[in-house]
Scaffold this motif. Structure first.
Motif, PDB file in Angstrom:
ATOM      1  N   UNK A   1       0.824  -1.211   0.000  1.00 51.61           N
ATOM      2  CA  UNK A   1       0.000   0.000   0.000  1.00 51.61           C
ATOM      3  C   UNK A   1       0.859   1.263   0.000  1.00 51.61           C
ATOM      4  N   UNK A   2       1.948   1.248   0.739  1.00 53.11           N
ATOM      5  CA  UNK A   2       2.846   2.403   0.790  1.00 53.11           C
ATOM      6  C   UNK A   2       3.506   2.647  -0.576  1.00 53.11           C
ATOM      7  N   UNK A   3       3.987   1.590  -1.205  1.00 53.20           N
ATOM      8  CA  UNK A   3       4.617   1.733  -2.524  1.00 53.20           C
ATOM      9  C   UNK A   3       3.613   2.244  -3.557  1.00 53.20           C
ATOM     10  N   UNK A   4       2.401   1.712  -3.518  1.00 57.12           N
ATOM     11  CA  UNK A   4       1.367   2.189  -4.443  1.00 57.12           C
ATOM     12  C   UNK A   4       1.029   3.654  -4.191  1.00 57.12           C
ATOM     13  N   UNK A   5       0.928   4.046  -2.929  1.00 49.12           N
ATOM     14  CA  UNK A   5       0.611   5.434  -2.572  1.00 49.12           C
ATOM     15  C   UNK A   5       1.638   6.403  -3.154  1.00 49.12           C
TER      16      UNK A   5
END
Length: 185
Positions: free
Chosen positions: A86-90
């Motif tokens: 989720x962090x990488x996608x954000x």
């Protein structure tokens, strides 16, 4: 540990390097939590995980004001593949096609296949050293393997299978990246 991050040879090299710069390195084990106050820092060379003794050691050392590697926040965040995805996608960091799902999701099987395709890799959120990772090539295996994982995990991360000879490891100190290296399989 079955798959330790540092073998005996590596630990000897750590000791030698510490001595070379005037540090006294003491190896401690799982039963030495009460000894942390004797030291100036803690450099963890066991597999880290929230449910592992290493997290308790890191948390205690941090409370005592010791320098800690890996610190509790890093253990909490970096061992959670769902959080990292989720962090990488954000932050728009390219990652393989990914989908996080749970058993109660409506029509999760078709959703996984339609979103990612086959073959895929299923991952438990907090696995390490490829433990809790399984490759599936067809619908039936997807169902069988996901049901096994759901016995131990509320969430599964599904990702497109991308064959590779290595993975990347990024070292961070004080929230600053200090190295990138290839981790060969």
């Amino acid at each position: 540990e079955k798959m330790p991050p540092s073998d005996k040879g590596a630990l000897k090299l750590f000791t030698k390097a510490a001595n070379r710069i005037g540090m006294d390195l003491v190896q401690i084990g799982t039963h030495d939590l009460g000894r942390l106050g004797e030291f100036d820092g803690l450099f963890i060379r066991s597999t880290t995980n929230i449910s592992n003794f290493t997290y308790r050691f890191a948390k205690t050392a941090e409370k005592l004001g010791l320098v800690v590697m890996d610190d509790p926040e890093s253990i909490m965040k970096c061992t959670n593949k769902v959080f990292l995805t989720e962090l990488l996608n954000k932050h728009n960091v390219p990652v393989p096609k990914s989908l996080i799902f749970k058993a109660s999701d409506h029509n999760w099987v078709d959703n996984v296949i339609d979103t990612i395709g086959l073959p895929i890799v299923l991952k438990v959120p907090d696995g390490a050293f490829s433990l809790g990772v399984v490759k599936v090539k067809d619908r039936q295996t997807l169902i069988e393997q996901a049901e096994k994982i759901f016995l131990h995990s509320a969430l599964i991360l599904a990702q497109a299978f991308m064959p590779t000879d290595y993975d990347w490891r990024i070292g961070v100190l004080n929230r600053q990246p200090i190295f990138a290296c290839r981790y060969f399989m």
